[in-house]
Design an enzyme around this catalytic site. Structure first.
Site, PDB file in Angstrom:
ATOM      1  N   GLY A 262     -18.787   6.303  20.679  1.00  0.00           N
ATOM      2  CA  GLY A 262     -18.397   7.124  19.528  1.00  0.00           C
ATOM      3  C   GLY A 262     -17.790   6.221  18.461  1.00  0.00           C
TER       4      GLY A 262
ATOM      5  N   CYS B 211       0.827  -1.217   0.000  1.00  0.00           N
ATOM      6  CA  CYS B 211       0.000   0.000   0.000  1.00  0.00           C
ATOM      7  C   CYS B 211       0.859   1.265   0.000  1.00  0.00           C
ATOM      8  CB  CYS B 211      -0.973  -0.017   1.173  1.00  0.00           C
ATOM      9  SG  CYS B 211      -0.191  -0.336   2.726  1.00  0.00           S
TER      10      CYS B 211
END
Lengths: 424, 292
Positions: A192, A50
């Site tokens: 969250g 990547c």
């Protein structure tokens, strides 16, 4: 002999460019086939991760190597991307710089996260795939095998890989794993859905965490994350219950005023019977009031600043190891280049010596046939001729050796071939 | 005749191993760890040889011959346990904690009398009971040392986690639950072993025939040990009642309990030169010649 690498990495190209030029594993056979058909005499290794896309080329004859432009064209044709979109991001190195570059890549000196261990496995896999697809050859074999050895040497002789440098890995590896022995029986509460929470949960899952509760003000987001992690959604209005039941709490809401003040958590602690709890407050501003960490002995609260300070400390100590690692890389580059040049000049030297020996043998035979009375001094005469040959060969071979230190001395090798009429 | 090994020989090996263990603070080094294990192994080998020599010289098992040998056995056992754990848990900096105790034990035997305990030669018939008594005590003491060290490690690890400090690369300690578990088990084990050890000692004293050497129950060592045992029993009772997550209190309690015990035992050994110095029998009938 010549080496070349054409590449783009996280320093030279944006991720959007790297994505376009990357080689998925299933497309590698086609890539090797295309390279082989375009440049049949070259050796190839494609390293695609990547953070980088690199094509290594090696060939005995430097005139047969593809040019930078030809390789850019190959990228363009293979990925169907116009050359103009990436040409400026594509870098090239040749000769000893290729060896240095690969050694630095394998030793994780060129990684986004200095010292990260995954790159060694990626280099190993790229080399192994090149072997499977008949891309590699004697030169690339020597190059990649040595690169893996260098990576190992750097890992064992320097502290480059020591200390974690990402917030989530420090939190889970340095602290979480010392508070709890195992995570498979722990309840993980995620409040969250920030990016860092996602990374922390990934590390916790790697450590075996199975019971993940997602608690978010937006139900849809909570459901999507719960699906992604194989967790369960818990209603936000019953947060106090989940706070008292959880063993690990990862919070990233960044709510203002803070989500969990001391008194709220104090009640949760009483319900939890003061069992150990590991709280990762990754919210900015903080979700948990700092005084919570002093509530009792079994509350272990870490905020983003605590973890970032450790990451920075680890990064600095890794940076101190870079010079040591670079010295190792330089030593290994010199060693390998010496071996490769020796390999390149060796056949010519051998041919030259063989040819002279043949002449010497013929002349000795003729001499002793014509002057048989010299037979009694044969060994002395042979020794003298031997020394004469060595002394005469010494200057050209010495010059060859000197030249070889700077690279394959193609000009000198050619001159020797022509001067002494050495046959291929 | 067996070749002789001096205390200095294995003491030096343990010192080098400890020095190498301290380099963990500077970072990970597989080579230094391997050399450290090598020195510990060499030290242990020399230590074993030394104890075999002593046993051969006195014609007694090391546990029975003298306080010097008894403490050497305690040090040997700790070094052995450390070596096994260090091989199994190579990442953990156990040597930083265990090796100093081994060194103190070995070094302290320098000041102790090597001469064998004369009563032992006289109590031929009950020697195996004496051996059991000494063995239970030495195992109990080693377990107590293990409990004490795990409690110290627990407190250090707890402090690090609470103060949010990174651990130095090479200086790894086990997790809190593991240390708490080791602490609890070591404490309970030492309590059981020491209880059995004291009980067997009392039985030996009570059942001693009139014409044989015996230990008075009013001897200071017996009385002080009894007091420490009572303190330990109190801690054990507290531990059994409080099964909740009170790791830090447990660590402090075990440090106090086991610390008192070890200080008392070794203090008495060092002060008197012999655990049972209060009584000396005249019965030396079966004593063989002792080579020094």
């Amino acid at each position: 002999m010549n080496l070349q690498v054409v590449y783009c990495n996280h320093q030279s190209a944006e991720i959007s460019v790297r994505e376009k030029l990357g080689f998925a594993k299933d497309r590698l056979p086609a890539a090797y086939a295309a390279l082989r058909s375009a440049f049949p005499r070259a050796e190839w290794v494609v390293l695609s991760t990547c953070n980088r896309v690199e094509v290594y080329t090696a060939q005995e004859d430097p005139t047969q190597l593809p040019s930078h432009h030809e390789l850019a064209q190959f990228f363009s044709d293979f990925h169907r991307v116009p050359v103009a979109e990436f040409f400026d991001d594509l870098l090239e190195r040749t000769g000893p710089d290729v060896v240095r570059h690969l050694f630095q890549v394998a030793a994780s000196l060129d990684s986004m996260v200095l010292g990260e261990p995954q790159i060694v496995a990626q280099v190993k896999e790229a080399y192994s795939l090149a072997q499977q697809h008949s891309g590699s050859g004697p030169l690339t074999n020597a190059l990649f095998q040595r690169a893996l050895g260098v990576a190992k040497r750097v890992r064992t002789e320097t502290g480059l890989a020591e200390g974690r440098v990402s917030i989530a890995s420090v939190a889970v590896g340095d602290f979480g794993r010392k508070i709890f022995d195992r995570f498979d029986d722990k309840k993980i509460l995620v409040i969250g859905a920030g990016e860092m929470a996602i990374e922390a949960v990934r590390y916790l899952k790697d450590e075996g965490a199975r019971q993940i509760w997602v608690c978010n003000r937006t139900q849809e987001r909570a459901e999507s994350l719960a699906r992604e992690w194989g967790g369960e959604v818990r209603p936000f209005d019953r947060l106090d219950d989940w706070l008292s039941q959880a063993d690990v709490i990862v919070s990233t809401t960044g709510a203002d005023p803070c989500l969990v003040p001391v008194n709220r958590f104090k009640q949760a602690r009483a319900k939890a019977k003061y069992k150990p709890v590991f709280v990762l407050d990754l919210g900015v501003p903080r979700d948990f009031e700092p005084a919570i960490r002093d509530l009792d002995d079994n509350v272990f609260l870490y905020c983003i600043d605590d973890l970032e300070a450790i990451c920075e400390q680890n990064r600095r100590s890794r940076q101190r190891e870079v010079d040591k690692a670079l010295t190792i890389v330089d030593q290994e580059v010199d060693k390998l280049m010496g071996e490769l040049y020796h390999r390149a000049t060796g056949p010519i030297v051998k041919r030259l010596r063989d040819q002279w020996r043949e002449v010497v043998d013929q002349e000795k035979k003729r001499l002793f046939q014509r002057l048989p009375h010299l037979e009694k001094d044969r060994s002395e005469i042979e020794r003298s001729i031997e020394q004469m040959v060595n002394k005469l060969l010494h200057p050209p071979l010495e010059a060859l050796r000197d030249e070889a230190r700077e690279g394959t001395p193609h000009g000198l090798l050619d001159a020797l071939r022509r001067l002494f009429r050495l046959q291929e | 005749m067996m070749p002789h090994t001096s205390i200095l020989c294995f003491l030096a090996c343990y010192v080098v191993a400890f020095g190498l263990e301290l380099t963990r603070f500077r970072g990970k080094s597989a080579v230094s760890r391997l050399i450290s294990l090598g020195f510990t192994g060499a030290g242990l080998l020399a230590h074993t040889w030394y104890l075999l020599n002593r046993s051969h010289e006195t014609s007694l098992p090391p546990l029975l011959s003298s306080t010097h040998d008894w403490m050497q056995v305690a040090a040997w056992l700790l070094a052995l346990i450390y070596l096994v754990l260090a091989v199994l848990q190579n990442e953990m900096a156990l040597g930083v904690f265990v090796l100093p105790v081994v060194l103190v034990l070995v070094a302290s035997t320098y000041g102790l009398n090597h001469a064998p305990n004369n009563e032992i030669y006289a109590m031929q018939a009950r020697r195996s009971w004496g051996l059991l008594h000494a063995a239970l005590l030495v195992f109990g003491v080693v377990a107590a040392a293990g409990g004490l060290l795990s409690a110290v490690m627990y407190l250090l690890q707890h402090r690090r986690l609470k103060t949010r400090h990174a651990q130095p690369g090479g200086f790894q300690m086990p997790s809190l639950p593991r240390l708490a578990q080791a602490n609890r088990w070591a404490f309970l084990l030492s309590f059981v072993l020491l209880t059995l050890g004291y009980a067997s000692g009392l039985m030996l004293a009570i059942a001693a025939p009139d014409d044989e050497a015996s230990v008075s129950l009013m001897e200071p060592v017996v009385l002080i040990s009894g007091g420490v045992w009572t303190l330990m029993a109190g801690v054990v009772g507290w531990l059994l009642v409080h099964r909740g997550p009170v790791g830090r209190q447990v660590a402090w309690l075990t440090i106090v309990g086991l610390g008192c015990l070890l200080l008392t035992l070794f203090g008495l050994q060092l002060a008197t030169g012999n655990i049972h110095s209060g009584t000396r029998s005249a019965a030396h009938a079966a004593q063989p010649e002792v080579r020094r």
